[in-house]
Design an enzyme around this catalytic site. Structure first.
Site: not given
Lengths: 286, 286
Positions: A137, A155
């Protein structure tokens, strides 16, 4: 037989691409991943029903997410990419011989595996020796990292599902902390046109504005994203993307691009009045 | 029940808008005209199955087709609009008190009648005393006119059907002849992204380049047109849209706009590399 992929870009707008072949479908712990082949857009990647990239227009997104910060500060050496599982952002970064280290943190290993198999166009540089892949994560990675980066690129997918934690105050604060004194943060910043996207854009800008002395927004033409008018945020502790931009320095590098050029760099920050007004409302409400 | 309007933007790309009500349908000697109401885009006008304008994004098109030439030469007094039956281009022109005469030549009276009834947003200024409406073929009008204009705006449909004659060598030559020595021609110039549109773009540019000493292309974000990346041509005998542009002169006029501003003016000419390359191939092949 005709096969069409369709996406509800809003509740009332639908965008469809005629499909030649459904190449891949997979369900990871995080999301549904599909890859199609098509006449018009080439191979394209869908996550949770939403277009992530197509072979035909990915160059626009990846040019603009990478070359704008690199042309602003060509001395960038250490970069962190959060998300970007298709590999396109890393591909553009690897074109700079000055870059020494690229960490990419993608929560979903299945996206990278699928991209490596079906999208060598974008994933082909993930094995560059400067690249380290972390399948975890991004928000958690930034909470714990001791590393300092010259550039962080977010992104991400839209702020729903696994992308949600990449649009919080804490996340942006951790980005700030993990940046060097002349660090730059570039983030996927949605779109000003449909209210659904514009609301997320304003939320992200409002959070970033509070943290960074320099916070700007730039635009590009992205045909397969809703409205085709899409934005990145540019935040920085020191470098202004226009005032500190030396176009001749970037031109000297001899990097060939299909969308980005040093004029596009400048023009991207020249926002329509209705976009400016949304941003200035955010600033006033702070 | 759900009602959707769908347009094939290319053979392989479909764009759809959810419809609240089909307000109008009519067949003129030239084309099929439909008007719908929708949640997302408001009232929208379809000609021969193709989106001409929606209430939500028409401001972008009309800002860019009018304010770029007017800000380049604020002394424009006589303007000719070819096409533009919805009235939006005339509406923006009438905002300049310096403009003395606007001739609008629209082949299809039914488009104007339908717009007056259902689209007062764009058609509301067609009764301005400076406006004369001519319901005839624009190519024929220009062949015969003795008038000289400071500005000709070609606000046409795509180069198929009745719009076809507005993309020929003879037509552009007649535009040139009908312009004063400092006259400007702005024309609807399609899009660089899908080859279907890009081919027409290159054809139009190649013809205009041969005639005008100054010939440039500028871009804008038009969400309901294919790819959202759309272009106008700017051709002129004397004024360059950047070198002769005095932003403070336009700002002094106090005209309020939602898309156009003097930075957008400049940014619109900063074209992506793949667009520049298409244009330079046209120039080399001449």
């Amino acid at each position: 037989m005709e096969l069409w992929y369709s996406q509800l870009q809003t509740d009332n707008i639908k965008f469809s691409i005629k499909v030649k072949e459904h190449l891949y479908t997979g369900k990871s712990p995080y999301q549904q991943i599909d890859i199609f082949d098509s006449e018009e857009m080439g191979i394209f990647l869908i996550i949770d029903g939403i277009v992530m990239l197509t072979s035909k227009d990915e160059f626009i997104y990846h040019d603009m997410i990478v070359h704008v910060p690199l042309a602003t500060n060509p001395a960038i050496k250490k970069a962190l990419v959060i998300g970007g599982g298709d590999g396109g952002t890393v591909r553009e970064l690897t074109r700079y011989s000055s870059i020494e280290k690229i960490d990419m943190v993608e929560i979903d290993e299945m996206v990278v595996a699928a991209a490596k198999k079906f999208l060598p166009l974008t994933a082909g540089r993930l094995d560059d020796p400067r690249v380290s892949l972390y399948f975890e994560d991004g928000a958690e990675f930034l909470r714990n990292t001791k590393e300092k980066y010259d550039l962080i690129i977010v992104d991400s997918t839209d702020p729903i599902g696994p992308g949600e934690g990449l649009f919080t105050n804490e996340f942006y604060q951790n980005c700030y902390n993990a940046l060097t004194d002349d660090g730059i943060l570039v983030n996927q910043c949605e779109s000003p046109f449909y209210e659904k996207n514009a609301k997320e854009m304003r939320r992200a800008i409002s959070k970033i504005n509070r943290l960074f002395p320099i916070s700007e927004v730039y635009q590009y033409h992205m045909p397969t994203y809703p409205s085709g008018h899409w934005l990145f945020g540019f935040a920085s502790k020191k470098f202004h993307p226009l005032h500190d931009f030396r176009p001749e320095k970037w031109t000297e590098l001899g990097i060939e691009t299909k969308y980005y050029n040093t004029d596009v760099h400048r023009g991207a920050f020249m926002l329509p009045t209705y976009v400016r007004e949304q941003i200035s409302r955010v600033e006033k409400s702070e």
